[in-house]
Design a protein around this motif. Structure first.
Motif, short mmCIF file in Angstrom:
data_model
loop_
_atom_site.label_atom_id
_atom_site.label_comp_id
_atom_site.label_asym_id
_atom_site.label_seq_id
_atom_site.Cartn_x
_atom_site.Cartn_y
_atom_site.Cartn_z
N ALA A 299 0.82 -1.21 0.00
CA ALA A 299 0.00 0.00 0.00
C ALA A 299 0.85 1.25 0.00
O ALA A 299 0.44 2.30 -0.50
CB ALA A 299 -0.93 0.01 1.21
N GLY A 315 1.05 -0.68 -4.96
CA GLY A 315 0.25 -1.44 -5.92
C GLY A 315 0.89 -2.73 -6.34
O GLY A 315 0.23 -3.58 -6.96
N ARG A 460 -6.69 3.44 -4.31
CA ARG A 460 -5.67 3.70 -3.29
C ARG A 460 -5.99 5.01 -2.59
O ARG A 460 -6.13 6.05 -3.23
CB ARG A 460 -4.27 3.77 -3.91
CG ARG A 460 -3.16 3.95 -2.88
CD ARG A 460 -1.78 3.96 -3.58
NE ARG A 460 -0.69 4.01 -2.61
CZ ARG A 460 -0.11 5.12 -2.19
NH1 ARG A 460 -0.52 6.31 -2.67
NH2 ARG A 460 0.88 5.09 -1.32
N TYR A 469 -5.40 0.07 0.16
CA TYR A 469 -6.19 -0.16 -1.04
C TYR A 469 -7.58 -0.65 -0.66
O TYR A 469 -7.75 -1.49 0.22
CB TYR A 469 -5.52 -1.22 -1.94
CG TYR A 469 -4.43 -0.66 -2.81
CD1 TYR A 469 -4.70 -0.22 -4.10
CD2 TYR A 469 -3.12 -0.58 -2.35
CE1 TYR A 469 -3.70 0.31 -4.90
CE2 TYR A 469 -2.11 -0.05 -3.14
CZ TYR A 469 -2.41 0.39 -4.41
OH TYR A 469 -1.42 0.90 -5.21
#
Length: 474
Positions: A299, A315, A460, A469
């Motif tokens: 994250a 990501g 996000r 997320y």
């Protein structure tokens, strides 16, 4: 004699043989206990009160919890002869009791940090009733471990150390300890699960058992049927204050690593990656193109961290670490923590639908802060109306600076709809939707217009300084 009699006699013999066979199939712990009890010790500590009316740190229960226990236990903890100093807030010297075990003939003892924390005096009692003073060599609160050294220790009995990595779920194990001060109590059960992650401990992949563990067992050994120590009994899950069938032990492989570092260096160095991770659930797996939930979703990547230097990005989903699969996000912190500082590890990550490999030189975990932590949980928002059920505004420069983000939009309100169902809240800062960067309100509108209907997409957000997320279904 009739044929019916012989038939009944045969059935009785067969039943007796079956029951005897079943009994023979159960483990016999008598010799194992006799061979290993000598290296298990009772640990009692005392500390002078520091003033105030706070709870005795050695007391396993507060006043409210004590009132929920049977009267026998209340008397045991509160009474004048209580080994815990007579109850919470007592002005007498505070006392604590626990267990431990000897790992070297010259007197090194392993136990839990919470057994000896704040102690002014530590006494180790052997099963031959000798009581010997001990010195605290070092502690590691992150793993709840402490190393003691028995003064004038010489030719002491020692345990045989096994390998917790060889444990299997379902195999028999047993514990020796001093629950409620009852010395050398033996309890047995099976391994219920392996690699358990607890909210309070990121770096210990706990062994879960159904062995009865109670206050006083802390720090004692968990044995396998070969008489080898495979864990240190440390915690229980309970709603009553007593044993409820769920106990946790520190794996001996991790414990011995901590022991050697405390003995030789006086401190523990753990590997550090420098990322904030979260679990990959079904919806997140769908939004990132995974066939099933697995891995650890990055994250946030911390500044000046090994992960940032290696090119890890928010990501990315870490699928394996040094060849070992990462099934749950909780698998990753112990893997990294066990890696020697300065070593290079290989990460296989999913990025943009493709798997890539990264090389990262592991750093040292800072004294304060944590290497990986759980991202904040989602929740519902307030009123408002807009596409997806939320309204956004430009991100003020001072807010961006305080959060350390470059671009994004701030959520001003949330109504019923896809956003609230995803857990988006007012004041969340959105930096990415469907793996597309959002740096302005215009970016937000363009990305939202292009979202596929009915398909899970990742969002996000930065919330209270932490990134996570969420999954939204337009």
């Amino acid at each position: 004699m009739s044929a019916a009699f012989f038939l009944l006699l045969s059935v009785a013999v067969l039943l007796g043989w079956s029951q005897a066979s079943s009994a023979r199939g159960l483990p016999d712990f008598t010799e194992l206990v006799e061979d290993n009890a000598g290296a298990v010790v009772n640990i009692s500590t005392s500390s002078e009160p520091k003033g105030g009316n706070s709870r005795n740190p050695g007391m396993p229960f507060d006043e409210r919890q004590l009132e929920q226990l049977p009267e026998f236990f209340q008397d045991f903890f509160r009474g004048p002869q209580s080994p815990f100093g007579g109850g919470p807030g007592n002005s007498q010297p505070r006392r604590s009791m626990g267990s431990g075990f000897i790992v070297s003939s010259d007197g090194y003892v392993l136990t839990n940090n919470h057994v000896v924390e704040g102690a002014d005096e530590i006494i180790v009692r052997l099963n031959d009733r000798r009581e010997l003073p001990a010195t605290l060599i070092g502690t590691d609160p992150r793993s709840d471990m402490a190393v003691l050294k028995i003064e004038d220790g010489d030719n002491l009995p020692v345990v045989k150390v096994g390998q917790s990595r060889d444990l299997k779920v379902g195999e028999w194990v047993f514990a020796i300890g001093s629950p409620f001060g009852f010395d050398y109590t033996v309890t047995a059960g099976i391994v219920s699960a392996l690699g358990r992650s607890l909210p309070s401990e990121n770096y210990v992949p706990f062994i879960q058992t159904d062995v009865a563990i109670n206050p006083g067992n802390s720090g004692g050994p968990l044995f396998n049927l070969d008489g080898e120590v495979v864990g240190i009994n440390s915690q229980i899950y309970t709603r009553s204050g007593g044993f409820m069938g769920v106990s946790f032990a520190i794996p001996i492989d991790d414990a011995m690593n901590v022991f050697r570092q405390l003995r030789d260096d006086g401190s523990v160095a753990r590997g550090w990656l420098g990322v904030l991770i979260q679990e990959v659930n079904r919806d997140l797996a769908e939004s990132f193109g995974l066939k099933r939930p697995r891995g650890a979703l990055v994250a946030e990547v911390m500044a000046d961290s090994p992960a940032r230097d290696a090119g890890l990005q928010a990501g990315d989903i870490v699928l394996s670490y040094d060849g070992d699969d990462v099934e749950l996000s909780s698998d990753l912190p112990p893997m990294v923590g066990r890696t020697p500082v300065g070593e290079t590890a290989e990460l296989r990550v999913l990025r943009g639908g493709e798997e890539i490999e990264l090389q990262v030189e592991i750093g040292r975990l800072p004294e304060q802060g944590s290497q990986q932590a759980s991202a904040p949980s989602g929740g519902s928002g307030g009123p408002g109306s807009a596409p997806l059920g939320m309204m956004v505004e430009p991100l003020p420069a001072e807010m961006a600076d305080s959060l350390g983000v470059e671009g994004g939009v701030v959520v001003s309100s949330v109504a019923r709809g896809a956003a609230s169902e995803a857990g988006i809240r007012p004041r969340d800062v959105i930096t990415e939707i469907n793996r597309q960067k959002v740096t302005s309100v215009q970016d937000f509108r363009e990305v939202v217009r292009a979202l596929p209907d009915g398909k899970a997409v990742s969002v996000r957000v930065v919330r209270e300084g932490r990134a996570l997320y969420l999954v939204m279904k337009p």
